[in-house]
Write an enzyme that holds these catalytic residues in place. Sequence first.
Site: not given
Length: 227
Positions: A12, A37, A39, A41, A70, A72, A141, A176
Amino acid sequence: MTFDRSIKIAPSILAADFANFGAECEAVEAQGADWIHVDVMDGHFVPAITFGAQTCKALRPHIKTVMDVHLMISPVDAYLEGFAQAGADVITAHVEAGPHIHRTLQNIRALGCKAGVALNPGTPAEAVADLLDMVDLVCVMTVNPGFGGQKFIDMTTKIAKLRAMIGDRPIHIEIDGGVDPTTAPLVAAAGADVLVAGSAVFRGGSVADPAPYGENMRAIRAAASQS
């Protein structure tokens, strides 16, 4: 992307040097990363804000493997096209992020990407029971999303339940949160094959000295393979 159930390590970049993302992606890939990966957000669905589609677009030339995005974020549908155009191979949305997860997954596949669905720790495996013919990946998660470096929450029962639900479908189970050589064998034994790791990969290394990245990933992979 071809499907197999071998253990894959997905560093990540949330734990990488934010001022040197491109070189960090190249460094971890050279040291053995299977996927990268990313992330994303939004400060709304989760507390933190990270980056968006433009960052993914800038990273894409530096990633030779799989760009695993991913999301979020909530709402999510309006942003899918941007991440697809940025070069995402996999786009994962949270089942908790909105009321129309079927539509979201349909849109992801229509954009030419692999579709993933993520489950927060408090969401049961059964929440995706009616989605399994629409997804290529289920992300479990093992921390509450929003920050890196959190302590692992044991979700092995949920992972094993998902693995049984998936059966012979070509669906990855991704973990994750809090993955390291201690927790990797637990989730691998339960049925996971994609292990996202941030601080456990990037700890001790740098672009100038990437060897620790390789050592860290080999330790996670070896531990998972012993499960």
